[in-house]
Design a protein around this motif. Structure first.
Motif, PDB file in Angstrom:
ATOM      1  N   ARG A  38     -51.131  -3.548  50.015  1.00 15.88           N
ATOM      2  CA  ARG A  38     -52.447  -3.233  49.474  1.00 15.88           C
ATOM      3  C   ARG A  38     -53.528  -3.837  50.342  1.00 15.88           C
ATOM      4  N   GLN A  39     -54.682  -3.210  50.317  1.00 14.54           N
ATOM      5  CA  GLN A  39     -55.818  -3.672  51.090  1.00 14.54           C
ATOM      6  C   GLN A  39     -57.039  -3.765  50.178  1.00 14.54           C
ATOM      7  N   PRO A  40     -57.385  -4.973  49.739  1.00 17.89           N
ATOM      8  CA  PRO A  40     -58.593  -5.135  48.921  1.00 17.89           C
ATOM      9  C   PRO A  40     -59.839  -4.813  49.734  1.00 17.89           C
ATOM     10  N   PRO A  41     -60.936  -4.499  49.069  1.00 19.74           N
ATOM     11  CA  PRO A  41     -62.175  -4.194  49.794  1.00 19.74           C
ATOM     12  C   PRO A  41     -62.578  -5.335  50.719  1.00 19.74           C
ATOM     13  N   GLY A  42     -62.827  -5.008  51.973  1.00 19.31           N
ATOM     14  CA  GLY A  42     -63.281  -5.991  52.935  1.00 19.31           C
ATOM     15  C   GLY A  42     -62.234  -6.962  53.425  1.00 19.31           C
ATOM     16  N   LYS A  43     -60.968  -6.740  53.095  1.00 14.22           N
ATOM     17  CA  LYS A  43     -59.906  -7.650  53.493  1.00 14.22           C
ATOM     18  C   LYS A  43     -58.810  -6.909  54.250  1.00 14.22           C
ATOM     19  N   GLU A  44     -57.906  -7.673  54.832  1.00 13.56           N
ATOM     20  CA  GLU A  44     -56.795  -7.095  55.569  1.00 13.56           C
ATOM     21  C   GLU A  44     -55.716  -6.589  54.623  1.00 13.56           C
ATOM     22  N   ARG A  45     -54.931  -5.666  55.102  1.00 13.45           N
ATOM     23  CA  ARG A  45     -53.807  -5.159  54.336  1.00 13.45           C
ATOM     24  C   ARG A  45     -52.787  -6.275  54.137  1.00 13.45           C
ATOM     25  N   GLU A  46     -52.222  -6.367  52.936  1.00 16.78           N
ATOM     26  CA  GLU A  46     -51.297  -7.426  52.612  1.00 16.78           C
ATOM     27  C   GLU A  46     -50.040  -6.877  51.947  1.00 16.78           C
ATOM     28  N   TYR A  47     -48.941  -7.570  52.156  1.00 17.10           N
ATOM     29  CA  TYR A  47     -47.664  -7.217  51.576  1.00 17.10           C
ATOM     30  C   TYR A  47     -47.668  -7.455  50.078  1.00 17.10           C
ATOM     31  N   VAL A  48     -47.042  -6.550  49.335  1.00 17.75           N
ATOM     32  CA  VAL A  48     -46.975  -6.663  47.883  1.00 17.75           C
ATOM     33  C   VAL A  48     -45.540  -6.823  47.395  1.00 17.75           C
ATOM     34  N   ALA A  49     -44.667  -5.891  47.781  1.00 13.56           N
ATOM     35  CA  ALA A  49     -43.297  -5.907  47.286  1.00 13.56           C
ATOM     36  C   ALA A  49     -42.430  -5.017  48.151  1.00 13.56           C
ATOM     37  N   SER A  50     -41.133  -5.256  48.128  1.00 14.58           N
ATOM     38  CA  SER A  50     -40.210  -4.418  48.872  1.00 14.58           C
ATOM     39  C   SER A  50     -38.871  -4.351  48.150  1.00 14.58           C
ATOM     40  N   ILE A  51     -38.074  -3.362  48.538  1.00 16.64           N
ATOM     41  CA  ILE A  51     -36.792  -3.122  47.897  1.00 16.64           C
ATOM     42  C   ILE A  51     -35.814  -2.570  48.919  1.00 16.64           C
ATOM     43  N   LYS A  77     -36.247  10.731  47.222  1.00 14.56           N
ATOM     44  CA  LYS A  77     -36.986  10.189  48.365  1.00 14.56           C
ATOM     45  C   LYS A  77     -38.356   9.678  47.924  1.00 14.56           C
ATOM     46  N   THR A  78     -38.341   8.908  46.863  1.00 19.30           N
ATOM     47  CA  THR A  78     -39.570   8.410  46.262  1.00 19.30           C
ATOM     48  C   THR A  78     -39.430   6.941  45.897  1.00 19.30           C
ATOM     49  N   ALA A  79     -40.479   6.182  46.132  1.00 19.59           N
ATOM     50  CA  ALA A  79     -40.559   4.795  45.709  1.00 19.59           C
ATOM     51  C   ALA A  79     -41.672   4.662  44.676  1.00 19.59           C
ATOM     52  N   TYR A  80     -41.548   3.652  43.828  1.00 20.71           N
ATOM     53  CA  TYR A  80     -42.499   3.451  42.750  1.00 20.71           C
ATOM     54  C   TYR A  80     -42.943   2.001  42.700  1.00 20.71           C
ATOM     55  N   LEU A  81     -44.107   1.799  42.136  1.00 20.99           N
ATOM     56  CA  LEU A  81     -44.593   0.464  41.861  1.00 20.99           C
ATOM     57  C   LEU A  81     -45.189   0.462  40.463  1.00 20.99           C
ATOM     58  N   LEU A  82     -44.468  -0.155  39.523  1.00 22.52           N
ATOM     59  CA  LEU A  82     -44.962  -0.304  38.167  1.00 22.52           C
ATOM     60  C   LEU A  82     -45.800  -1.570  38.110  1.00 22.52           C
ATOM     61  N   MET A  83     -47.068  -1.417  37.797  1.00 20.17           N
ATOM     62  CA  MET A  83     -48.004  -2.534  37.774  1.00 20.17           C
ATOM     63  C   MET A  83     -48.426  -2.778  36.328  1.00 20.17           C
ATOM     64  N   LYS A  84     -48.103  -3.953  35.812  1.00 16.16           N
ATOM     65  CA  LYS A  84     -48.458  -4.332  34.457  1.00 16.16           C
ATOM     66  C   LYS A  84     -49.474  -5.464  34.460  1.00 16.16           C
ATOM     67  N   ASP A  85     -50.195  -5.584  33.353  1.00 19.25           N
ATOM     68  CA  ASP A  85     -51.181  -6.652  33.199  1.00 19.25           C
ATOM     69  C   ASP A  85     -52.091  -6.740  34.424  1.00 19.25           C
ATOM     70  N   LEU A  86     -52.685  -5.630  34.762  1.00 15.91           N
ATOM     71  CA  LEU A  86     -53.522  -5.570  35.958  1.00 15.91           C
ATOM     72  C   LEU A  86     -54.754  -6.452  35.830  1.00 15.91           C
ATOM     73  N   LYS A  87     -55.126  -7.042  36.936  1.00 12.66           N
ATOM     74  CA  LYS A  87     -56.260  -7.949  37.012  1.00 12.66           C
ATOM     75  C   LYS A  87     -57.261  -7.424  38.025  1.00 12.66           C
ATOM     76  N   PRO A  88     -58.521  -7.826  37.919  1.00 19.49           N
ATOM     77  CA  PRO A  88     -59.510  -7.377  38.901  1.00 19.49           C
ATOM     78  C   PRO A  88     -59.104  -7.667  40.347  1.00 19.49           C
ATOM     79  N   ASP A  89     -58.390  -8.754  40.586  1.00 21.66           N
ATOM     80  CA  ASP A  89     -57.950  -9.077  41.943  1.00 21.66           C
ATOM     81  C   ASP A  89     -56.908  -8.103  42.478  1.00 21.66           C
TER      82      ASP A  89
END
Length: 122
Positions: A38-51, A77-89
């Protein structure tokens, strides 16, 4: 040509959930690790998760551990990311890729897609 297509993003309130999808159009997911970044506004792309290919191991950054779940369906041929309890960050453009796991991150190999935008309001 398009290789990776992310979808599922949107605008949600703090505490809500979203599921992102990543479609592999060129077969790059075959027998390799898949990851979300993921890449937040104004920041570098960062690793989140892998499988891993057989889903026998998952890895998460500390900021999402316990809230996000990565999965994959090799037949689709699909990957998913289930995101719970999302925060502004968590607000960012989310991307997927494939490659080699290296410690607590992944070395991406594929071409980056356009990503999908996730915005979390407070």
């Amino acid at each position: 040509q398009v290789e990776l297509v992310e979808s599922g993003g949107g605008l949600v309130q703090r505490g809500q959930s979203l599921t992102l999808s990543c479609s592999d159009k060129k077969g790059g997911f075959g027998y390799v690790v898949v990851a979300w970044y993921r890449q937040p506004p104004g920041k570098e792309r960062e690793y989140v998760a892998s499988i891993t290919y057989n889903s026998d191991a998952t890895y998460y950054s500390d900021s999402v551990k316990g809230r996000f779940t990565i999965s994959r369906d090799n037949a689709k041929k699909t990957a998913y990311l289930l995101m719970k309890d999302l925060k502004p960050d968590d607000t960012a453009t989310y991307y997927c890729n494939y490659g080699l796991q290296s410690g607590n991150t992944m070395i991406p190999v594929g071409a980056w897609g356009q990503g999908t935008q996730v915005t979390v309001s407070s």
